[in-house]
Scaffold this motif. Structure first.
Motif, PDB file in Angstrom:
ATOM      1  N   ILE A  28     -80.111 -13.318  16.793  1.00 17.41           N
ATOM      2  CA  ILE A  28     -78.799 -13.403  16.148  1.00 17.41           C
ATOM      3  C   ILE A  28     -78.931 -14.254  14.871  1.00 17.41           C
ATOM      4  CG2 ILE A  28     -78.071 -15.320  17.723  1.00 17.41           C
ATOM      5  CD1 ILE A  28     -75.716 -12.686  16.094  1.00 17.41           C
ATOM      6  N   ALA A  29     -78.545 -13.647  13.756  1.00 19.44           N
ATOM      7  CA  ALA A  29     -78.713 -14.331  12.466  1.00 19.44           C
ATOM      8  C   ALA A  29     -77.663 -15.427  12.295  1.00 19.44           C
ATOM      9  CB  ALA A  29     -78.597 -13.314  11.333  1.00 19.44           C
ATOM     10  N   LEU A  30     -78.106 -16.552  11.748  1.00 22.29           N
ATOM     11  CA  LEU A  30     -77.196 -17.652  11.385  1.00 22.29           C
ATOM     12  C   LEU A  30     -76.846 -17.507   9.907  1.00 22.29           C
ATOM     13  CD1 LEU A  30     -79.263 -20.421  13.192  1.00 22.29           C
ATOM     14  CD2 LEU A  30     -77.259 -19.206  14.078  1.00 22.29           C
ATOM     15  N   LYS A  32     -77.080 -14.575   7.191  1.00 20.63           N
ATOM     16  CA  LYS A  32     -77.176 -13.127   7.389  1.00 20.63           C
ATOM     17  C   LYS A  32     -77.966 -12.396   6.308  1.00 20.63           C
ATOM     18  CE  LYS A  32     -74.153 -13.547  10.779  1.00 20.63           C
ATOM     19  NZ  LYS A  32     -74.500 -13.301  12.192  1.00 20.63           N
ATOM     20  N   TYR A  33     -78.681 -11.399   6.756  1.00 19.26           N
ATOM     21  CA  TYR A  33     -79.324 -10.417   5.874  1.00 19.26           C
ATOM     22  C   TYR A  33     -78.308  -9.294   5.674  1.00 19.26           C
ATOM     23  CZ  TYR A  33     -81.972  -5.873   6.070  1.00 19.26           C
ATOM     24  OH  TYR A  33     -82.420  -4.591   5.928  1.00 19.26           O
ATOM     25  N   TRP A  34     -77.865  -9.128   4.457  1.00 15.65           N
ATOM     26  CA  TRP A  34     -76.904  -8.052   4.165  1.00 15.65           C
ATOM     27  C   TRP A  34     -77.131  -7.626   2.724  1.00 15.65           C
ATOM     28  CZ3 TRP A  34     -74.951  -5.028   7.506  1.00 15.65           C
ATOM     29  CH2 TRP A  34     -73.882  -4.186   7.196  1.00 15.65           C
ATOM     30  N   PRO A  88     -85.408  10.858  14.897  1.00 18.18           N
ATOM     31  CA  PRO A  88     -85.415  10.730  13.436  1.00 18.18           C
ATOM     32  C   PRO A  88     -85.722   9.303  12.976  1.00 18.18           C
ATOM     33  CG  PRO A  88     -83.509  11.991  14.168  1.00 18.18           C
ATOM     34  CD  PRO A  88     -84.164  11.464  15.404  1.00 18.18           C
ATOM     35  N   LYS A  89     -85.145   8.301  13.659  1.00 17.69           N
ATOM     36  CA  LYS A  89     -85.367   6.915  13.241  1.00 17.69           C
ATOM     37  C   LYS A  89     -86.841   6.527  13.444  1.00 17.69           C
ATOM     38  CE  LYS A  89     -83.274   2.549  12.855  1.00 17.69           C
ATOM     39  NZ  LYS A  89     -82.313   1.562  13.053  1.00 17.69           N
ATOM     40  N   ILE A  90     -87.405   6.979  14.561  1.00 16.12           N
ATOM     41  CA  ILE A  90     -88.812   6.638  14.846  1.00 16.12           C
ATOM     42  C   ILE A  90     -89.734   7.397  13.895  1.00 16.12           C
ATOM     43  CG2 ILE A  90     -90.634   6.758  16.602  1.00 16.12           C
ATOM     44  CD1 ILE A  90     -88.408   6.222  18.691  1.00 16.12           C
ATOM     45  N   LEU A 163     -90.266  -2.651   8.523  1.00 19.05           N
ATOM     46  CA  LEU A 163     -90.144  -1.302   7.962  1.00 19.05           C
ATOM     47  C   LEU A 163     -89.326  -0.392   8.885  1.00 19.05           C
ATOM     48  CD1 LEU A 163     -93.747  -1.007   6.504  1.00 19.05           C
ATOM     49  CD2 LEU A 163     -91.624  -1.275   5.221  1.00 19.05           C
ATOM     50  N   GLY A 164     -89.218  -0.791  10.160  1.00 20.33           N
ATOM     51  CA  GLY A 164     -88.376  -0.031  11.102  1.00 20.33           C
ATOM     52  C   GLY A 164     -86.921  -0.454  10.976  1.00 20.33           C
ATOM     53  N   SER A 165     -86.694  -1.756  10.992  1.00 19.98           N
ATOM     54  CA  SER A 165     -85.352  -2.310  10.830  1.00 19.98           C
ATOM     55  C   SER A 165     -85.529  -3.749  10.360  1.00 19.98           C
ATOM     56  CB  SER A 165     -84.620  -2.279  12.178  1.00 19.98           C
ATOM     57  OG  SER A 165     -83.348  -2.852  12.039  1.00 19.98           O
ATOM     58  N   GLY A 166     -84.865  -4.112   9.284  1.00 13.65           N
ATOM     59  CA  GLY A 166     -85.106  -5.421   8.678  1.00 13.65           C
ATOM     60  C   GLY A 166     -85.056  -6.564   9.676  1.00 13.65           C
ATOM     61  N   SER A 167     -83.951  -6.639  10.437  1.00 15.64           N
ATOM     62  CA  SER A 167     -83.787  -7.784  11.331  1.00 15.64           C
ATOM     63  C   SER A 167     -84.843  -7.803  12.444  1.00 15.64           C
ATOM     64  CB  SER A 167     -82.381  -7.773  11.934  1.00 15.64           C
ATOM     65  OG  SER A 167     -82.130  -6.544  12.566  1.00 15.64           O
ATOM     66  N   ALA A 168     -85.518  -6.674  12.678  1.00 12.85           N
ATOM     67  CA  ALA A 168     -86.544  -6.610  13.730  1.00 12.85           C
ATOM     68  C   ALA A 168     -87.717  -7.546  13.438  1.00 12.85           C
ATOM     69  CB  ALA A 168     -87.043  -5.174  13.891  1.00 12.85           C
ATOM     70  N   SER A 223     -75.411  -0.069   9.800  1.00 12.05           N
ATOM     71  CA  SER A 223     -75.914  -1.185   8.982  1.00 12.05           C
ATOM     72  C   SER A 223     -76.550  -0.668   7.703  1.00 12.05           C
ATOM     73  CB  SER A 223     -76.948  -2.001   9.746  1.00 12.05           C
ATOM     74  OG  SER A 223     -76.326  -2.760  10.732  1.00 12.05           O
ATOM     75  N   SER A 224     -77.313   0.443   7.797  1.00 12.49           N
ATOM     76  CA  SER A 224     -77.995   0.935   6.585  1.00 12.49           C
ATOM     77  C   SER A 224     -76.991   1.284   5.506  1.00 12.49           C
ATOM     78  CB  SER A 224     -78.844   2.174   6.849  1.00 12.49           C
ATOM     79  OG  SER A 224     -79.254   2.222   8.152  1.00 12.49           O
ATOM     80  N   VAL A 225     -75.893   1.930   5.905  1.00 11.66           N
ATOM     81  CA  VAL A 225     -74.862   2.258   4.912  1.00 11.66           C
ATOM     82  C   VAL A 225     -74.262   0.963   4.347  1.00 11.66           C
ATOM     83  CG1 VAL A 225     -72.595   3.346   4.599  1.00 11.66           C
ATOM     84  CG2 VAL A 225     -74.362   4.515   5.935  1.00 11.66           C
TER      85      VAL A 225
HETATM   86  C1  DP6 Z   1     -75.487  -7.912  10.114  1.00  8.80           C
HETATM   87  O1  DP6 Z   1     -81.634  -5.025  10.459  1.00  8.80           O
HETATM   88  O2  DP6 Z   1     -79.830  -3.560  11.433  1.00  8.80           O
HETATM   89  O3  DP6 Z   1     -77.156  -7.967  11.790  1.00  8.80           O
HETATM   90  O4  DP6 Z   1     -82.790  -2.989   7.934  1.00  8.80           O
HETATM   91  O5  DP6 Z   1     -81.039  -1.217   7.803  1.00  8.80           O
HETATM   92  O6  DP6 Z   1     -82.219  -1.640   9.975  1.00  8.80           O
HETATM   93  P1  DP6 Z   1     -81.701  -2.236   8.678  1.00  8.80           P
HETATM   94  O7  DP6 Z   1     -80.541  -3.242   9.042  1.00  8.80           O
HETATM   95  P2  DP6 Z   1     -80.374  -4.248  10.244  1.00  8.80           P
HETATM   96  O8  DP6 Z   1     -79.258  -5.214   9.629  1.00  8.80           O
HETATM   97  C2  DP6 Z   1     -78.810  -6.324  10.346  1.00  8.80           C
HETATM   98  C3  DP6 Z   1     -77.672  -6.919   9.668  1.00  8.80           C
HETATM   99  C4  DP6 Z   1     -76.968  -8.045  10.400  1.00  8.80           C
HETATM  100  C5  DP6 Z   1     -77.397  -9.398   9.876  1.00  8.80           C
HETATM  101  C6  DP6 Z   1     -78.743  -9.926  10.300  1.00  8.80           C
HETATM  102  O9  DP6 Z   1     -79.199  -9.616  11.421  1.00  8.80           O
HETATM  103  O10 DP6 Z   1     -79.312 -10.702   9.532  1.00  8.80           O
END
Ligand code: DP6
Length: 362
Positions: A28-30, A32-34, A88-90, A163-168, A223-225
Motif C-alpha cells: 500500500i503506497a504512502l 502515490k505513484y500516479w 492479454p495482460k500476461i 514492466l508488468g505493473s508499476g506498483s508490483a 489504473s492504466s487509463v
Molecule cells: C493508485 O501499479 O496498478 O495504487 O503501472 O498501470 O499497472 P500500472 O499501475 P498500478 O498503479 C497503482 C496506482 C496506485 C498508487 C500506488 O500504488 O502507488
C-alpha cells in the motif's frame, strides 16, 4: 543506469522442464505513484508499506517447446480454473520483458495462481500477481545462470515486475520500499524498487493496515487509463513535485516517529490522488459515499480518542486504515462498532506491514 545491464548473457539451454512457486504480498503506497512515462517509468517517486497477509501464490511450470514460434505459449489458471481473460495482460508483460529474458519463448508455460484475498474484493492483485510471476521467471533465469547473486536476482525481478505493473516492483521486499529516483534517498531508481535505506522509528514496526471493502466491484476506470490522464493534466507538475517533497518530509518522520506528521502526509497523498482523478479530463470519481462516511468517522474518532488512526486510498473506493500496532485493540473496537456497516457485506481484511516475497518451491 542503462537498462542493458539487465540483459544477462545466457548459456546454452539444457533445461527441459521444471516448476517454481513464489508467494508475493501486495503493498500500500504512502506516497502515490500516479502518472507514468514511456516504458513504465514513474512520473514521480513513491514509497509503500509491504503487506503481509494479502498475497498471491503463483506456480510457473515450464517445458521446452519442440518448435518455438513467434507467439508466447501459456495457459493461466486462477484458483484452479482456466482464466483466459488474464492472458492479454500476461502477453503484454511477456512482450515487454522478452528482451531481458531472451529464453522466454523457448518454453511453454502453465501459470497457476491464487490469492489469499477474494478476487472480487476490489483489492488490486496486479502488484502481488505481477511480482510473483516476475520472480518465477527469474527463477528460470537463475537456473540458466546460477552465478546470479541474490541482490541482482531481486533487483532484476523488481525491474521485470515493474514492466508488468508499476506498483508490483515495490512488492518483493519489505517493510518499506521506494520506487523512483529521489535525490535524498540513495540507491533509488526509476527502474526498480529498493528497500528504504534510512532509519525507521519503532513506532512503525508492526504497523497495521485494515482494509475496509466498501465496493468489491470492478473499477469503472482502470489504473492504466488513470495514469495516462496525468499527461496534459493541469496540475501534473505541481503534483509530481509534491510527491518529491512529501517523500523528503517522510525521511524525518520515519526517523523521529512523528505520527502526527505521518498522518498529515499520508492522508494528503490519498486525497491528492483522488483530486487528480477528479480534475483530469475526462474526470472521474472512484470514491463512493461510504468512502466519505468512513473518512469523516475516522477524523471524529481521531479527535475524540487522541489515537493515531489514519486512512489511505488506492485507485478505488476501499479504505485502508493505518495505525500503530499498540492501538490495535481500540481501533478494532471502533471498526466493529462504527465502520463495519459501511463495508460491503460487513467485509474487512486485517493486514500489517510485512517483509516481502518467499520462494515456496523450486
Ligand atoms: C493508485 O501499479 O496498478 O495504487 O503501472 O498501470 O499497472 P500500472 O499501475 P498500478 O498503479 C497503482 C496506482 C496506485 C498508487 C500506488 O500504488 O502507488
Amino acid at each position: 543506469m542503462p537498462t542493458s545491464v539487465f540483459i544477462h548473457r545466457t548459456s546454452a539451454l539444457t533445461i527441459e522442464n521444471g516448476s517454481v512457486t513464489w508467494e508475493t504480498p501486495s503493498n500500500i503506497a504512502l506516497v502515490k505513484y500516479w502518472g507514468k512515462k514511456e516504458d513504465q517509468i514513474p512520473a514521480n517517486p513513491s514509497i509503500s508499506f509491504t503487506l503481509s497477509n494479502c498475497k498471491t501464490i503463483t506456480t510457473l511450470s515450464y517445458k521446452k517447446r519442440s518448435n518455438p514460434s513467434d507467439e508466447f505459449q501459456f495457459e493461466v489458471y486462477l484458483e484452479g480454473k482456466l482464466q483466459d481473460d488474464f492472458k492479454p495482460k500476461i502477453n503484454t508483460f511477456f512482450k515487454r520483458i522478452e528482451q531481458y529474458v531472451p529464453f522466454i519463448k523457448e518454453f511453454e508455460y502453465k501459470i497457476e495462481t491464487s490469492n489469499t484475498f477474494p478476487h472480487s474484493s476490489g483489492i488490486a492483485s496486479s502488484a502481488s500477481g505481477m511480482s510473483a510471476l516476475a520472480l518465477c521467471v527469474m527463477s528460470i533465469e537463475k537456473e540458466i545462470n546460477p552465478s546470479l547473486t541474490e541482490v541482482d536476482f531481486t533487483k532484476k525481478a523488481s525491474f521485470l515486475a515493474r514492466l508488468g505493473s508499476g506498483s508490483a516492483c515495490r512488492s518483493l521486499e519489505g517493510d518499506l520500499v521506494c520506487w523512483g529516483t529521489h535525490k535524498e534517498i540513495g540507491g533509488t531508481s526509476d527502474l526498480f524498487g529498493v528497500k528504504y535505506p534510512h532509519e525507521v522509528h519503532e513506532n512503525f514496526k508492526g504497523y497495521q493496515d485494515t482494509i475496509l471493502l466498501v465496493d468489491k466491484g470492478e473499477k469503472q476506470v482502470s489504473s492504466s487509463v488513470g495514469h495516462n490522464l496525468m499527461h496534459n493534466h493541469p496540475y501534473a507538475e505541481n503534483r509530481f513535485q509534491q510527491a518529491h517533497d512529501n517523500l523528503s518530509k517522510l525521511i524525518d518522520v520515519f526517523k523521529s516517529g512523528n505520527l502526527k506528521s505521518f498522518i498529515e502526509i499520508v492522508e494528503s497523498e490519498a486525497l491528492t490522488l483522488h483530486a487528480m482523478m477528479m480534475t483530469s479530463l475526462p474526470y472521474f470519481i472512484l470514491m463512493k459515499p461510504n468512502t466519505l462516511e468512513i473518512i469523516n468517522k475516522i477524523w471524529a474518532f481521531r479527535e475524540s480518542s487522541g489515537l493515531h488512526l489514519c486512512f489511505t486510498l488506492d485507485a478505488g473506493a476501499n479504505v485502508h486504515l493505518l495505525y500503530p500496532d499498540n492501538e490495535k485493540e481500540q481501533v478494532l473496537d471502533f471498526i466493529n462498532s462504527q465502520l463495519v456497516g459501511y463495508c460491503q457485506n460487513a467485509h474487512y481484511i486485517c493486514d500489517s506491514i510485512g517483509f516481502g516475497a518467499n520462494l515456496i518451491e523450486d
